[in-house]
Motif scaffolding. Sequence first.
Motif, PDB file in Angstrom:
ATOM      1  N   VAL A 160       0.840  -1.202   0.000  1.00  0.00           N
ATOM      2  CA  VAL A 160       0.000   0.000   0.000  1.00  0.00           C
ATOM      3  C   VAL A 160       0.878   1.257   0.000  1.00  0.00           C
ATOM      4  CG1 VAL A 160      -1.685   1.273   1.391  1.00  0.00           C
ATOM      5  CG2 VAL A 160      -1.903  -1.190   1.112  1.00  0.00           C
ATOM      6  N   ILE A 161       0.381   2.313  -0.665  1.00  0.00           N
ATOM      7  CA  ILE A 161       1.065   3.611  -0.687  1.00  0.00           C
ATOM      8  C   ILE A 161       0.626   4.422   0.522  1.00  0.00           C
ATOM      9  CG2 ILE A 161       1.407   5.752  -1.982  1.00  0.00           C
ATOM     10  CD1 ILE A 161       0.401   4.162  -4.479  1.00  0.00           C
ATOM     11  N   GLN A 162       1.571   4.987   1.232  1.00  0.00           N
ATOM     12  CA  GLN A 162       1.271   5.902   2.337  1.00  0.00           C
ATOM     13  C   GLN A 162       1.530   7.335   1.871  1.00  0.00           C
ATOM     14  OE1 GLN A 162       3.497   5.167   5.970  1.00  0.00           O
ATOM     15  NE2 GLN A 162       3.328   7.319   6.570  1.00  0.00           N
ATOM     16  N   THR A 163       0.582   8.229   2.144  1.00  0.00           N
ATOM     17  CA  THR A 163       0.728   9.628   1.741  1.00  0.00           C
ATOM     18  C   THR A 163       0.249  10.560   2.846  1.00  0.00           C
ATOM     19  OG1 THR A 163       0.023  11.304   0.129  1.00  0.00           O
ATOM     20  CG2 THR A 163      -1.546   9.559   0.616  1.00  0.00           C
ATOM     21  N   ASP A 164       0.783  11.781   2.843  1.00  0.00           N
ATOM     22  CA  ASP A 164       0.283  12.775   3.796  1.00  0.00           C
ATOM     23  C   ASP A 164      -0.693  13.745   3.132  1.00  0.00           C
ATOM     24  OD1 ASP A 164       1.941  14.394   2.272  1.00  0.00           O
ATOM     25  OD2 ASP A 164       3.072  15.205   3.965  1.00  0.00           O
ATOM     26  N   ALA A 165      -1.071  13.479   1.865  1.00  0.00           N
ATOM     27  CA  ALA A 165      -2.142  14.266   1.235  1.00  0.00           C
ATOM     28  C   ALA A 165      -3.414  14.067   2.059  1.00  0.00           C
ATOM     29  CB  ALA A 165      -2.363  13.815  -0.203  1.00  0.00           C
ATOM     30  N   ALA A 166      -4.069  15.148   2.424  1.00  0.00           N
ATOM     31  CA  ALA A 166      -5.214  15.073   3.324  1.00  0.00           C
ATOM     32  C   ALA A 166      -6.340  14.236   2.718  1.00  0.00           C
ATOM     33  CB  ALA A 166      -5.727  16.475   3.634  1.00  0.00           C
ATOM     34  N   LEU A 167      -6.737  13.186   3.434  1.00  0.00           N
ATOM     35  CA  LEU A 167      -7.846  12.325   3.028  1.00  0.00           C
ATOM     36  C   LEU A 167      -8.881  12.321   4.139  1.00  0.00           C
ATOM     37  CD1 LEU A 167      -5.898   9.236   1.619  1.00  0.00           C
ATOM     38  CD2 LEU A 167      -6.775  11.196   0.345  1.00  0.00           C
ATOM     39  N   ASN A 168     -10.142  12.291   3.748  1.00  0.00           N
ATOM     40  CA  ASN A 168     -11.246  12.257   4.695  1.00  0.00           C
ATOM     41  C   ASN A 168     -12.287  11.268   4.190  1.00  0.00           C
ATOM     42  OD1 ASN A 168     -10.723  14.561   6.716  1.00  0.00           O
ATOM     43  ND2 ASN A 168     -10.413  15.581   4.742  1.00  0.00           N
ATOM     44  N   PRO A 169     -13.233  10.859   5.076  1.00  0.00           N
ATOM     45  CA  PRO A 169     -14.295   9.964   4.615  1.00  0.00           C
ATOM     46  C   PRO A 169     -14.958  10.511   3.351  1.00  0.00           C
ATOM     47  CG  PRO A 169     -14.386  10.186   6.992  1.00  0.00           C
ATOM     48  CD  PRO A 169     -13.341  11.165   6.517  1.00  0.00           C
ATOM     49  N   VAL A 190      -8.156   6.285   5.680  1.00  0.00           N
ATOM     50  CA  VAL A 190      -7.554   7.321   6.506  1.00  0.00           C
ATOM     51  C   VAL A 190      -7.065   6.632   7.767  1.00  0.00           C
ATOM     52  CG1 VAL A 190      -7.899   9.519   7.660  1.00  0.00           C
ATOM     53  CG2 VAL A 190      -9.206   8.994   5.597  1.00  0.00           C
ATOM     54  N   ALA A 191      -5.752   6.508   7.892  1.00  0.00           N
ATOM     55  CA  ALA A 191      -5.189   5.722   8.988  1.00  0.00           C
ATOM     56  C   ALA A 191      -4.888   6.555  10.234  1.00  0.00           C
ATOM     57  CB  ALA A 191      -3.919   5.020   8.519  1.00  0.00           C
ATOM     58  N   GLY A 192      -4.957   7.866  10.126  1.00  0.00           N
ATOM     59  CA  GLY A 192      -4.666   8.721  11.269  1.00  0.00           C
ATOM     60  C   GLY A 192      -4.381  10.124  10.778  1.00  0.00           C
ATOM     61  N   VAL A 193      -4.072  11.030  11.687  1.00  0.00           N
ATOM     62  CA  VAL A 193      -3.787  12.413  11.322  1.00  0.00           C
ATOM     63  C   VAL A 193      -2.536  12.448  10.437  1.00  0.00           C
ATOM     64  CG1 VAL A 193      -3.199  14.708  12.173  1.00  0.00           C
ATOM     65  CG2 VAL A 193      -4.830  13.278  13.431  1.00  0.00           C
ATOM     66  N   GLY A 194      -2.689  13.011   9.234  1.00  0.00           N
ATOM     67  CA  GLY A 194      -1.563  13.102   8.318  1.00  0.00           C
ATOM     68  C   GLY A 194      -1.139  11.787   7.712  1.00  0.00           C
ATOM     69  N   LEU A 195      -2.000  10.777   7.773  1.00  0.00           N
ATOM     70  CA  LEU A 195      -1.629   9.458   7.271  1.00  0.00           C
ATOM     71  C   LEU A 195      -2.770   8.880   6.450  1.00  0.00           C
ATOM     72  CD1 LEU A 195       0.253   7.017   7.175  1.00  0.00           C
ATOM     73  CD2 LEU A 195      -0.672   6.279   9.372  1.00  0.00           C
ATOM     74  N   GLY A 196      -2.606   8.865   5.125  1.00  0.00           N
ATOM     75  CA  GLY A 196      -3.584   8.274   4.227  1.00  0.00           C
ATOM     76  C   GLY A 196      -2.956   7.107   3.493  1.00  0.00           C
ATOM     77  N   LEU A 197      -3.786   6.179   3.042  1.00  0.00           N
ATOM     78  CA  LEU A 197      -3.312   4.987   2.350  1.00  0.00           C
ATOM     79  C   LEU A 197      -4.050   4.833   1.029  1.00  0.00           C
ATOM     80  CD1 LEU A 197      -3.242   2.504   5.382  1.00  0.00           C
ATOM     81  CD2 LEU A 197      -1.307   3.767   4.418  1.00  0.00           C
ATOM     82  N   ALA A 198      -3.359   4.283   0.052  1.00  0.00           N
ATOM     83  CA  ALA A 198      -3.950   4.065  -1.273  1.00  0.00           C
ATOM     84  C   ALA A 198      -3.492   2.726  -1.823  1.00  0.00           C
ATOM     85  CB  ALA A 198      -3.550   5.193  -2.228  1.00  0.00           C
ATOM     86  N   VAL A 199      -4.420   2.021  -2.501  1.00  0.00           N
ATOM     87  CA  VAL A 199      -4.083   0.779  -3.192  1.00  0.00           C
ATOM     88  C   VAL A 199      -3.303   1.153  -4.447  1.00  0.00           C
ATOM     89  CG1 VAL A 199      -4.993  -1.257  -4.363  1.00  0.00           C
ATOM     90  CG2 VAL A 199      -6.155  -0.351  -2.335  1.00  0.00           C
ATOM     91  N   PRO A 200      -2.126   0.577  -4.679  1.00  0.00           N
ATOM     92  CA  PRO A 200      -1.316   0.972  -5.826  1.00  0.00           C
ATOM     93  C   PRO A 200      -1.869   0.459  -7.142  1.00  0.00           C
ATOM     94  CG  PRO A 200      -0.311  -0.903  -4.740  1.00  0.00           C
ATOM     95  CD  PRO A 200      -1.486  -0.495  -3.883  1.00  0.00           C
ATOM     96  N   ILE A 201      -1.646   1.211  -8.209  1.00  0.00           N
ATOM     97  CA  ILE A 201      -1.895   0.730  -9.562  1.00  0.00           C
ATOM     98  C   ILE A 201      -0.598   0.097 -10.053  1.00  0.00           C
ATOM     99  CG2 ILE A 201      -2.499   1.357 -11.924  1.00  0.00           C
ATOM    100  CD1 ILE A 201      -4.813   1.663  -9.982  1.00  0.00           C
ATOM    101  N   ASN A 202      -0.625  -1.197 -10.292  1.00  0.00           N
ATOM    102  CA  ASN A 202       0.562  -1.906 -10.764  1.00  0.00           C
ATOM    103  C   ASN A 202       0.118  -3.142 -11.542  1.00  0.00           C
ATOM    104  OD1 ASN A 202      -0.176  -3.788  -8.737  1.00  0.00           O
ATOM    105  ND2 ASN A 202       1.154  -2.806  -7.242  1.00  0.00           N
TER     106      ASN A 202
END
Length: 318
Positions: A160-169, A190-202
């Motif tokens: 999984v990709i971890q990013t600090d781009a703001a994510l919300n419900p 949204v895993a926590g403050v400043g922590l978002g996750l994304a399924v990678p395209i691969n």
Amino acid sequence: MVDDAERDALDAYSRVVSGVAARLLPSVASLTITGERRGRTGVVGTGSAVVFTNDGFLLTNAHVVGRATRGTASFSDGREAGFTVIGRDRLSDLAVIRADGATPEPAELGSADTLAVGQLVVAVGSPLGLSGSVTAGVVSGLGRSMPAQSGRAVRIIEDVIQTDAALNPGNSGGALADSTARVVGINTAVAGVGLGLAVPINDTTQRIVSALLREGRVRRAFLGVATSPAPVPPELAGRIGRSRGVRIVHVESASPAEAAGLRVGDLIVTVGGEPVDDAQSLQRRMFADAIGEPLAIITYRNGAMVDVIARPVELTDG
């Protein structure tokens, strides 16, 4: 006070983000999910989705559509279309839906394999019901793992990709894009403050999407391990010609992995004769053609190479 060099850098950053937004906003839909709750039909959830074909197919999260079969997709140009769920795969948290009417131009899918930690990424979705929202940040980490629910069992989504781009419900199912507006991930949590996750395209994701389009589901082989990227000890790196591998961090009870003798702490070197240096290398082997077949695995344990033969079983949704 901002000097000229800093102002130029900020202007360049703004141009990149606004360019990505202009390209992707039309291709990202806000979803309203319709289903039954307490015996009544109505709205049971919301989320986002990304148009990825010219004939109306969109990619979103499995947890966004849940067990529903229909809903409505709304686009930034004001058009709305009903949609049907074509297939879902809880183990990757991906789902494919198809709009009943015309859709905007599809987004271009890129590859998360080209990402680097610190790289700029842009998230486009509909957080908190606010359609067409754009946030920017960087890739904070790669090769992360996160739990996913499959029936009553909890599995692990790898790579999984971890990013600090703001994510919300509501961002779930939306696009995570690189600076050229290519979609490199589908925002999932949204895993926590400043922590978002994304399924990678691969390559693995593309195989999953193809299976969903073709059969509405993904048949998988189940080994029963969770892994994490790990450096290869110097004494081993010289022998195998690689500096990275994957370490087993969990072995599921009564699984093929446990039966084969795999242990937590083992460093997987090869699977089926092929080198394993990231989670995707292992995932690529865990599809239908591996079910019930003997699978040779070499691990590094306590300074020695250990050979085992595992026989993956079909992963059931329960």
